[in-house]
Design a protein around this motif. Sequence first.
Motif, PDB file in Angstrom:
ATOM      1  N   HIS A   2       0.825  -1.202   0.000  1.00 57.44           N
ATOM      2  CA  HIS A   2       0.000   0.000   0.000  1.00 57.44           C
ATOM      3  C   HIS A   2       0.865   1.260   0.000  1.00 57.44           C
ATOM      4  N   LEU A   3       0.323   2.319  -0.553  1.00 60.50           N
ATOM      5  CA  LEU A   3       0.947   3.629  -0.402  1.00 60.50           C
ATOM      6  C   LEU A   3       0.903   4.032   1.067  1.00 60.50           C
ATOM      7  N   PRO A   4       1.733   4.990   1.493  1.00 60.55           N
ATOM      8  CA  PRO A   4       1.764   5.375   2.908  1.00 60.55           C
ATOM      9  C   PRO A   4       0.389   5.753   3.450  1.00 60.55           C
ATOM     10  N   TYR A   5       0.132   5.344   4.691  1.00 58.02           N
ATOM     11  CA  TYR A   5      -1.143   5.630   5.337  1.00 58.02           C
ATOM     12  C   TYR A   5      -0.903   5.952   6.808  1.00 58.02           C
ATOM     13  N   VAL A  10      -6.948   2.361   2.549  1.00 56.08           N
ATOM     14  CA  VAL A  10      -5.826   3.275   2.338  1.00 56.08           C
ATOM     15  C   VAL A  10      -6.317   4.668   1.951  1.00 56.08           C
ATOM     16  N   ASP A  11      -7.458   4.736   1.280  1.00 56.12           N
ATOM     17  CA  ASP A  11      -7.996   6.021   0.837  1.00 56.12           C
ATOM     18  C   ASP A  11      -9.127   6.530   1.723  1.00 56.12           C
ATOM     19  N   GLY A  57      -9.039   9.824   7.393  1.00 62.38           N
ATOM     20  CA  GLY A  57      -8.419   9.501   8.673  1.00 62.38           C
ATOM     21  C   GLY A  57      -7.297   8.500   8.522  1.00 62.38           C
ATOM     22  N   VAL A  58      -7.511   7.492   7.680  1.00 66.94           N
ATOM     23  CA  VAL A  58      -6.458   6.523   7.403  1.00 66.94           C
ATOM     24  C   VAL A  58      -5.546   7.050   6.297  1.00 66.94           C
ATOM     25  N   ALA A  59      -6.154   7.676   5.296  1.00 69.56           N
ATOM     26  CA  ALA A  59      -5.382   8.185   4.163  1.00 69.56           C
ATOM     27  C   ALA A  59      -4.450   9.310   4.603  1.00 69.56           C
ATOM     28  N   LEU A  60      -3.257   9.320   4.045  1.00 71.64           N
ATOM     29  CA  LEU A  60      -2.323  10.424   4.228  1.00 71.64           C
ATOM     30  C   LEU A  60      -2.357  11.285   2.971  1.00 71.64           C
ATOM     31  N   ARG A  61      -2.558  12.565   3.159  1.00 66.52           N
ATOM     32  CA  ARG A  61      -2.595  13.456   2.004  1.00 66.52           C
ATOM     33  C   ARG A  61      -1.200  13.542   1.390  1.00 66.52           C
TER      34      ARG A  61
END
Length: 423
Positions: free
Chosen positions: A38-41, A65-66, A69-73
């Motif tokens: 996964h991409l960073p979260y 991941v998206d 709250g879990v997703a990182l912008r």
Amino acid sequence: MAAQIVVVGGSLGGLRAAEQLRVNGWSGALTVVGAEAHLPYNRPPLSKNVLVSPDISALTAAELVDYPGVALRRRAHVEDVSFVLDTQVASAALSDRSLRTVDGRELTYDGLVIATGLRPRRLPIAGFDRHRHALRTLDDAIALRGQLIPGSAVVVVGGGFIGCEVAASARRLGCRVTVIEPFAAPMLRPLGVGLARTLQTFHEEQGVTFRLGRSVSALVGRAPDPAMLGSVVLDDGTELEADVLVEAVGSNPNVEWLAGNGLDLSDGVLCDNMMRAEGRENVVAVGDVARFPNPRFDSTPRRVEHWCIPADTAHRAATTLIHGLSAAENGHGDPTPFAPLPSFWSDQFDVRIQGFGRTEHADRIEVLEGGFGPGWVSEGVAVGYFRQSTMTGVVIAGGTPAQRLRHKALLEQGVGESAASTR
């Protein structure tokens, strides 16, 4: 060939390092290598929202991941960063500036960012893997969530913040929860006796049971299927029913891939105050894998496992690395001492616990505001942590955001006072 920076580690620290490298002017090739698919979260929701929120209980890891709250912008300036996911670096040859992945690929670099973070420690007992969980990744949280069934017996080994957060989440889902903790109270080392015991009582009022001063000696299968976990045996012979076992017994830095390069890897990666790995111009470390001195407190290098540290260390490491690669005249980057203020928070049931600074090495602990009696949840209690008459940390439990900000500001300004001195 154009210069290239490789970031090893695809979590929050790796993302923040990539962002800061771009912000600080690095326009060359930039690759982030991550072990997860996964991409960073964002990891803090894993022990809370991901476990208990009904609106996300059916989401897959790829969908979570998206999730807000879990997703990182991911900021626009990292759109051209290459993320190589589901790939682990097996070894590094720092003298040759090269890396080798577990599948045999070789990567070369001009600058290296070490951002490989931590992995959970596990109990030294074999068996029952399907019913045993640690909590570090999104996949870990999803696997645990599937077994937190109302009425099930959940045993949490470790009464630190993660263990208590999982205990609170499991209890909210209707599980029967027991926490096994070797110390005399949960969260004792970071919080001290008064606040730790107050929070223990709060958990007990919500139905959590604690077994303090105890450790696990054995795991026992369930009849008639001995492959299923049935109980946990403590060191005093007590046997506790267990459908699910959560191991929250600390973590180990992911540094094995750096072996053989002359680095001090005894507790993470030893760095100087510039975040250079033992003074090497082209190698820096970020996040909770980095052990560095913080002159805000003293000169002893320490790892810090708080959420703010990846961003703080990434900013410093990026400027150091770019400066080293540019061969600037002074060769040292920003000369300002790097003295970040660690901060953390923990949500347990409906109470937020927020801390700033260092609390573990206090020689005196005092209540600064409020108290441990009835009403502390709504009124808030602020506890100061002092070392040699200087307040090095503060923790606020319950109360309001304004209280938390006020005590943080006092600590940052260095004007925190002993409660006794104001009487």
